[in-house]
Design a protein around this motif. Structure first.
Motif, PDB file in Angstrom:
ATOM      1  N   UNK A  69       0.904  -1.070   0.130  1.00  0.00           N
ATOM      2  CA  UNK A  69       0.195  -0.033  -0.136  1.00  0.00           C
ATOM      3  C   UNK A  69       0.785   1.160   0.162  1.00  0.00           C
ATOM      4  N   UNK A  70       0.268   2.616  -0.096  1.00  0.00           N
ATOM      5  CA  UNK A  70       0.848   3.509   0.015  1.00  0.00           C
ATOM      6  C   UNK A  70       0.917   4.526   0.940  1.00  0.00           C
ATOM      7  N   UNK A  71       1.831   5.009   1.618  1.00  0.00           N
ATOM      8  CA  UNK A  71       2.009   5.545   2.844  1.00  0.00           C
ATOM      9  C   UNK A  71       0.958   7.479   2.867  1.00  0.00           C
ATOM     10  N   UNK A  72       0.003   7.679   3.229  1.00  0.00           N
ATOM     11  CA  UNK A  72      -1.111   8.186   2.854  1.00  0.00           C
ATOM     12  C   UNK A  72      -1.012   9.392   4.100  1.00  0.00           C
ATOM     13  N   UNK A  73      -0.179   9.360   5.395  1.00  0.00           N
ATOM     14  CA  UNK A  73      -0.688   9.828   6.894  1.00  0.00           C
ATOM     15  C   UNK A  73       0.293   9.601   7.268  1.00  0.00           C
ATOM     16  N   UNK A  74       1.612  10.195   8.287  1.00  0.00           N
ATOM     17  CA  UNK A  74       2.719   9.800   9.378  1.00  0.00           C
ATOM     18  C   UNK A  74       2.545  11.152  10.057  1.00  0.00           C
ATOM     19  N   UNK A  75       2.928  10.901  11.579  1.00  0.00           N
ATOM     20  CA  UNK A  75       3.087  11.790  12.415  1.00  0.00           C
ATOM     21  C   UNK A  75       2.512  11.886  13.503  1.00  0.00           C
ATOM     22  N   UNK A  76       1.830  13.313  13.888  1.00  0.00           N
ATOM     23  CA  UNK A  76       1.535  13.665  14.805  1.00  0.00           C
ATOM     24  C   UNK A  76      -0.098  13.210  14.286  1.00  0.00           C
ATOM     25  N   UNK A  77      -0.076  13.519  13.423  1.00  0.00           N
ATOM     26  CA  UNK A  77      -1.829  13.889  12.401  1.00  0.00           C
ATOM     27  C   UNK A  77      -2.113  12.513  12.657  1.00  0.00           C
ATOM     28  N   UNK A  78      -1.245  11.872  12.326  1.00  0.00           N
ATOM     29  CA  UNK A  78      -1.771   9.259  12.623  1.00  0.00           C
ATOM     30  C   UNK A  78      -2.075   9.700  14.537  1.00  0.00           C
ATOM     31  N   UNK A  79      -1.212  10.186  15.438  1.00  0.00           N
ATOM     32  CA  UNK A  79      -1.672   9.635  16.716  1.00  0.00           C
ATOM     33  C   UNK A  79      -2.907  11.073  16.955  1.00  0.00           C
ATOM     34  N   UNK A  80      -3.346  12.060  15.823  1.00  0.00           N
ATOM     35  CA  UNK A  80      -5.299  12.513  16.253  1.00  0.00           C
ATOM     36  C   UNK A  80      -6.468  11.442  16.035  1.00  0.00           C
ATOM     37  N   UNK A  81      -5.941  11.302  14.579  1.00  0.00           N
ATOM     38  CA  UNK A  81      -6.568  10.171  13.858  1.00  0.00           C
ATOM     39  C   UNK A  81      -7.088   8.824  13.947  1.00  0.00           C
ATOM     40  N   UNK A  82      -5.991   8.437  15.232  1.00  0.00           N
ATOM     41  CA  UNK A  82      -6.570   7.112  16.073  1.00  0.00           C
ATOM     42  C   UNK A  82      -6.915   6.948  17.180  1.00  0.00           C
ATOM     43  N   UNK A  83      -6.923   8.384  17.535  1.00  0.00           N
ATOM     44  CA  UNK A  83      -7.467   8.880  18.662  1.00  0.00           C
ATOM     45  C   UNK A  83      -9.152   9.459  18.389  1.00  0.00           C
ATOM     46  N   UNK A  84      -8.745   9.792  17.214  1.00  0.00           N
ATOM     47  CA  UNK A  84     -10.372  10.089  16.465  1.00  0.00           C
ATOM     48  C   UNK A  84     -11.220   9.144  16.307  1.00  0.00           C
ATOM     49  N   UNK A  85     -10.568   7.804  15.847  1.00  0.00           N
ATOM     50  CA  UNK A  85     -11.422   6.651  15.506  1.00  0.00           C
ATOM     51  C   UNK A  85     -11.189   5.618  16.658  1.00  0.00           C
ATOM     52  N   UNK A  86     -10.615   6.344  17.513  1.00  0.00           N
ATOM     53  CA  UNK A  86     -10.228   5.284  18.578  1.00  0.00           C
ATOM     54  C   UNK A  86     -10.156   3.390  18.298  1.00  0.00           C
ATOM     55  N   UNK A  87      -8.871   3.534  17.685  1.00  0.00           N
ATOM     56  CA  UNK A  87      -8.179   2.224  17.434  1.00  0.00           C
ATOM     57  C   UNK A  87      -7.615   1.824  18.471  1.00  0.00           C
ATOM     58  N   UNK A  88      -6.801   1.099  18.804  1.00  0.00           N
ATOM     59  CA  UNK A  88      -6.319   0.583  19.880  1.00  0.00           C
ATOM     60  C   UNK A  88      -4.958   0.384  19.726  1.00  0.00           C
ATOM     61  N   UNK A  89      -3.576   0.707  19.810  1.00  0.00           N
ATOM     62  CA  UNK A  89      -2.202   0.396  18.991  1.00  0.00           C
ATOM     63  C   UNK A  89      -2.233  -0.350  19.982  1.00  0.00           C
ATOM     64  N   UNK A  90      -1.506  -2.155  19.869  1.00  0.00           N
ATOM     65  CA  UNK A  90      -0.642  -2.862  20.681  1.00  0.00           C
ATOM     66  C   UNK A  90       0.027  -3.540  20.476  1.00  0.00           C
ATOM     67  N   UNK A  91       0.965  -4.530  20.569  1.00  0.00           N
ATOM     68  CA  UNK A  91       2.240  -5.026  20.118  1.00  0.00           C
ATOM     69  C   UNK A  91       1.503  -5.653  19.011  1.00  0.00           C
ATOM     70  N   UNK A  92       0.416  -6.271  18.859  1.00  0.00           N
ATOM     71  CA  UNK A  92      -0.639  -7.157  17.760  1.00  0.00           C
ATOM     72  C   UNK A  92      -0.666  -6.355  16.558  1.00  0.00           C
ATOM     73  N   UNK A  93      -0.196  -5.694  16.744  1.00  0.00           N
ATOM     74  CA  UNK A  93      -0.563  -4.499  15.533  1.00  0.00           C
ATOM     75  C   UNK A  93       0.381  -4.674  14.516  1.00  0.00           C
ATOM     76  N   UNK A  94      -0.037  -5.023  12.719  1.00  0.00           N
ATOM     77  CA  UNK A  94       0.521  -4.957  12.022  1.00  0.00           C
ATOM     78  C   UNK A  94       1.818  -4.055  11.587  1.00  0.00           C
ATOM     79  N   UNK A  95       3.303  -4.805  11.410  1.00  0.00           N
ATOM     80  CA  UNK A  95       4.180  -3.673  10.999  1.00  0.00           C
ATOM     81  C   UNK A  95       4.243  -3.752   9.777  1.00  0.00           C
ATOM     82  N   UNK A  96       5.489  -2.730   9.553  1.00  0.00           N
ATOM     83  CA  UNK A  96       5.901  -1.958   8.403  1.00  0.00           C
ATOM     84  C   UNK A  96       7.324  -2.787   8.128  1.00  0.00           C
TER      85      UNK A  96
END
Length: 398
Positions: free
Chosen positions: A97-124
């Motif tokens: 896939x293509x990188x669409x967003x990174x940095x602090x905006x991703x932190x805001x999007x994760x908080x907005x969408x209530x996505x849980x980031x854990x050690x099981x989250x898939x990696x690049x």
């Protein structure tokens, strides 16, 4: 890497970037991309040039086919640029896939969408190599033939479902079929036949009609690309009352979008109309005057005017809200006013208003008409001597 039908080849990143400069996904900019992949649910990283204190957020947003976005951890601390193609981990195998967003905006999007980031989250895993991109293109070329074949199999099995899109994983080990249906579908036999046909693990994913329109894309009645395929991600409930509050005609052909449901844009201006309707009274019965009963014909919400007309007449009379409230109060007290105290009917008022609005245009036309020189009359062509006319072909020269 650009989409196949883009003539410019500049899809994905902004051209002319200097070394080390982070760029934003902007599309090719030519408008000649027939797939719609250049501008589907794009994001602009407006914090890319701002150095944030502390360690950089190691989660990035990756976009796949159809505008689908997922979040992956950049555990290897790769130096990525928005628009880069990366190889990411999936439940089985890998995908590109293509990188669409990174940095602090991703932190805001994760908080907005209530996505849980854990050690099981898939990696690049890594940045895609030319060999990876070649395999990805081969997988993409399988999508359309697989869609046609799967539709044939569904018709043979007489399944009441609509297959709208297919997405093969980049390693060709998994194929996701997107379908829509208004009833429960037993597709166990379909999965067996598809798995034997394409030699891959099959996943059936049901989507709504709005999501289907967003994946396929198209042009709306406004002449622009569909909102659901360019920027709209959250689909809110839309009721027919939204059209009633805006005084729109309840015509299903005009109120329905390409998905067959009510248009999402009916909610865009609804709050403004609701605020304006607070000052407009509710007329439950006709107004009583000595001339007869006047019925409410229409309401201009923002101009605060209400048009009334008598039953036997075709002329409507505009009344301000204050006057309407006065007449309603008089009728409650048993008083019948003589008239509306309006001298001109609505037809004459509209003509006067139109003339007033067009007065500037008429002055402008008159101004430029006066400057334009009059057309000169065409002079008859003269002969070589100057005074004698040029002889016609049938004239005899003595």
């Amino acid at each position: 890497m650009s989409c196949k039908s883009c003539a410019t080849g500049g899809c994905g990143t902004q051209g002319g970037a200097s070394d080390g400069q982070k760029t934003a996904t902007t599309g090719c900019g030519s408008g000649g991309c027939s797939t719609g992949g250049c501008n589907k649910l794009n994001s602009f990283d407006w914090l890319s040039d701002i150095a944030m204190p502390g360690q950089r957020y190691d989660v990035i947003e990756v976009k796949f086919k159809g505008g689908r976005k997922e979040y992956h951890r950049n555990v290897h601390q790769l130096d990525l640029t928005t628009g880069d193609y990366v190889v990411v981990e999936m439940q089985s195998g890998f995908h590109i896939g293509s990188v669409s967003l990174q940095g602090e905006l991703v932190r805001l999007q994760v908080k907005k969408r209530a996505v849980k980031i854990t050690d099981d989250t898939k990696v690049v895993h890594r940045i895609a190599t030319p060999k990876d991109l070649e395999r990805h293109e081969q997988a993409v070329l399988r999508d359309l033939p697989a869609l046609y074949r799967s539709r044939e199999i569904a018709r043979e099995l007489k399944l009441n479902m609509k297959l709208s899109d297919v997405e093969f994983q980049s390693d060709s080990t998994k194929a996701t079929f997107y379908y829509s249906s208004e009833e429960r579908v037993d597709f166990r036999e379909l999965i067996k036949m598809l798995a034997g046909e394409f030699k891959a693990r099959i996943e059936m994913r049901q989507i709504s009609l709005r999501q289907e329109a967003g994946r396929l894309g198209g042009i709306g009645s406004c002449g622009r690309e569909l909102c659901c395929s360019t920027w709209l991600t959250d689909f809110k409930n839309i009721a027919t009352s939204a059209a009633r509050y805006q005084n729109l005609s309840l015509n299903p052909a005009k109120l329905s979008g390409q998905c067959g449901r009510l248009k999402c844009c009916l909610n865009y201006e609804l709050d403004t109309y609701m605020d304006a309707l607070r000052d407009i009274p509710t007329i439950e019965k006709p107004l009583e005057t000595q001339k007869g009963r006047a019925y409410l014909q229409k309401t201009d919400i923002f101009r605060k005017l209400m048009w009334f007309g008598y039953g036997a007449e075709s002329t409507w009379y505009p009344l301000p809200i204050i006057r309407v409230l006065e007449i309603v109060e008089l009728n409650k007290n048993g008083v019948v006013p003589e008239s509306f105290d309006v001298l001109t009917p609505v037809g004459e008022k509209e003509h006067a208003t139109a003339a007033t609005l067009n007065s500037d245009l008429q002055k402008l036309d008159a101004k430029y008409t006066a400057r334009t020189p009059a057309k000169k009359k065409k002079k008859k062509s003269r002969g070589p001597e100057g005074n004698s006319p040029r002889p016609e072909p049938n004239d005899k020269i003595s």
